[in-house]
Design an enzyme around this catalytic site. Structure first.
Site, PDB file in Angstrom:
ATOM      1  CG  ASP A   1      -2.047   0.984   1.143  1.00  0.00           C
ATOM      2  OD1 ASP A   1      -1.776   2.183   0.941  1.00  0.00           O
ATOM      3  OD2 ASP A   1      -3.207   0.568   1.262  1.00  0.00           O
TER       4      ASP A   1
ATOM      5  CE  LYS B   1      -3.896   3.836   3.630  1.00  0.00           C
ATOM      6  NZ  LYS B   1      -4.379   3.321   2.341  1.00  0.00           N
TER       7      LYS B   1
ATOM      8  CD  GLU C   1     -17.769  -6.608  -1.033  1.00  0.00           C
ATOM      9  OE1 GLU C   1     -19.003  -6.436  -1.137  1.00  0.00           O
ATOM     10  OE2 GLU C   1     -17.169  -6.655   0.055  1.00  0.00           O
TER      11      GLU C   1
END
Length: 423
Positions: free
Chosen positions: A172, A174, A320
């Site tokens: 990620d 971050k 999803e």
């Protein structure tokens, strides 16, 4: 013999009870955490490689032997009582887990240790040769999405690593510099492990959850030998060995294992995106998939798939929707997809299955398990009929388990359903 010994390392207890039931779990069953932990630095009391002082063998040879059959410090657990659902044993296990202190390994340890890749691979216990010819001839591609806890991710990688497979890791955006540096250092020690060429700032409910998976698929595609793709989160852990997974995937015979369900209340996720292209019916499911190479080929290179992706970007929680919709629209002709010839097939949760009703259009479900679910997981993985009479297995699930027994594998979660006919 050596191969069987290595496979036994992934069993959660020492009492001979098979521990492989589902392919991946969101978190490891509690009693397995230290049984499979090989993670401590050299200064830790839990370092499990033991080199003999009375041998003429080189350190490298001794490390190599230890990496084949490493010794582990396993807490004694009454496996029979645990799998039988004994409340007394369960309380004992919970108390043991509260008292167990796993050594904390700083991210910087891996950056330093991986500077000598040869020693790192051997000391950490990576399996560096194919265990069987069947596995060697059936490579699997994995994606691992992570943002924290390098030691846990490295433990996961080590558990699923085989030299014939391929591994894409997305860190990620971050994540800290230390985490990114450690993961890059680890991946540099293997020619079949790599970090994605770019990182995404992942935010729940947005396209950024799906995007890293697509990056990994694009970068894995150039490796032409792998047969199936499995995506894994950094906080998951396998309960199936690579050999078990290969046997299951070969039984799938090109079919995908991708959950799909369609309910009217889900339409709110898609209302702002307009009408889907190509007469496609949107389907909701899990981002966790087991997909054939043919499915991935269609996803990456077919214009219909690209058109759907542009539509999905406008929806809520697109991760999803994308894989699941491709797999559950029979008219698209996606390789390995669900034909829909037997609607209503469903698989119940490991726990909470009473909430699943007959007729639900649900092909696969997933759930978080813990030590109290050991009996249920064992029953799902056993061939013996008497196991299915286990008191922790609800009657409806026993019936469904008998139907699914050959394919009852997965590990969080995942992978066991025969829900209908496939292409």
């Amino acid at each position: 013999m050596a191969a069987e010994a290595v496979r036994a390392l992934h069993r959660p207890c020492t009492g001979g009870v098979p521990g492989a039931l589902l392919m991946f779990l969101p978190t490891p069953v509690a009693v397995t955490a230290d049984a499979v932990d090989l993670m401590a630095p050299e200064t830790s009391a839990r370092m499990t490689f033991r080199l003999s002082a009375h041998t003429d063998k080189s350190t490298e040879e001794q490390l190599k032997e230890s990496s084949i059959i490493p010794q582990r410090d396993v807490t004694k657990v009454n496996c029979s009582g645990l799998t039988a659902g004994s409340k007394v044993t369960l309380q004992e296990v919970k108390q043991l887990m509260r008292n167990v202190k796993r050594p904390s390994i700083p991210d910087s340890y891996f950056t330093t240790a991986a500077k000598d890749c040869k020693v790192f691979r051997l000391k950490r216990g990576y399996i560096l040769k194919p265990m069987t010819s069947e596995e060697e001839n059936f490579p699997i591609a994995f994606s691992i999405l992570m943002f924290k806890d390098v030691s846990q991710v490295e433990r996961l990688l080590r558990a699923i690593y085989r030299p014939q497979n391929y591994y894409c890791i997305h860190v990620d955006k971050k994540a800290s510099t230390n985490i990114s540096s450690a993961i890059h250092s680890i991946s540099n020690c293997f020619n079949n492990v790599f970090v994605t060429s770019r990182s995404v700032d992942v935010k729940w409910g947005t396209f950024t959850v799906l995007e890293p998976e697509l990056i990994c698929l694009q970068e894995l595609w150039k490796y032409r030998k792998w047969k199936y793709f499995i995506n894994v989160a950094g906080q998951e852990f396998p309960l199936k060995t690579n050999y078990d997974m290969v046997r299951i995937l070969k039984a799938y015979n090109g079919a995908n294992d991708i959950m799909g369900t369609s309910k009217r209340y889900l339409e709110g996720r898609w209302k702002n995106a307009g009408k889907p292209p190509h007469n496609i019916r949107p389907v909701k499911g899990s981002v966790h998939v087991v997909a054939s190479r043919g499915f991935v080929d269609y996803l990456l290179h077919n214009q219909t798939s690209r058109d759907l992706l542009e539509w999905v970007k406008k929806t809520s929680i697109p991760d999803e929707t994308y894989f699941n919709t491709l797999n559950h629209n029979p008219h698209l002709g996606v390789p390995g997809s669900y034909k829909g010839l037997r609607p209503g097939i469903h698989e119940a949760r490991v726990s909470g299955e009473e909430n699943v009703k007959e007729g639900d259009d649900l092909q696969r479900e997933m759930g978080v398990t813990g030590d109290a679910d050991a009996g249920t997981l064992l029953a799902l993985g056993k061939d013996n009929e008497e196991i299915l009479d286990h008191p922790r297995i609800p009657r409806r699930q026993r019936r469904r388990t008998r139907q699914l027994r050959l394919h009852s594998a997965s590990t969080d979660h995942r992978r066991a359903r025969r829900g209908g006919a496939y292409r």
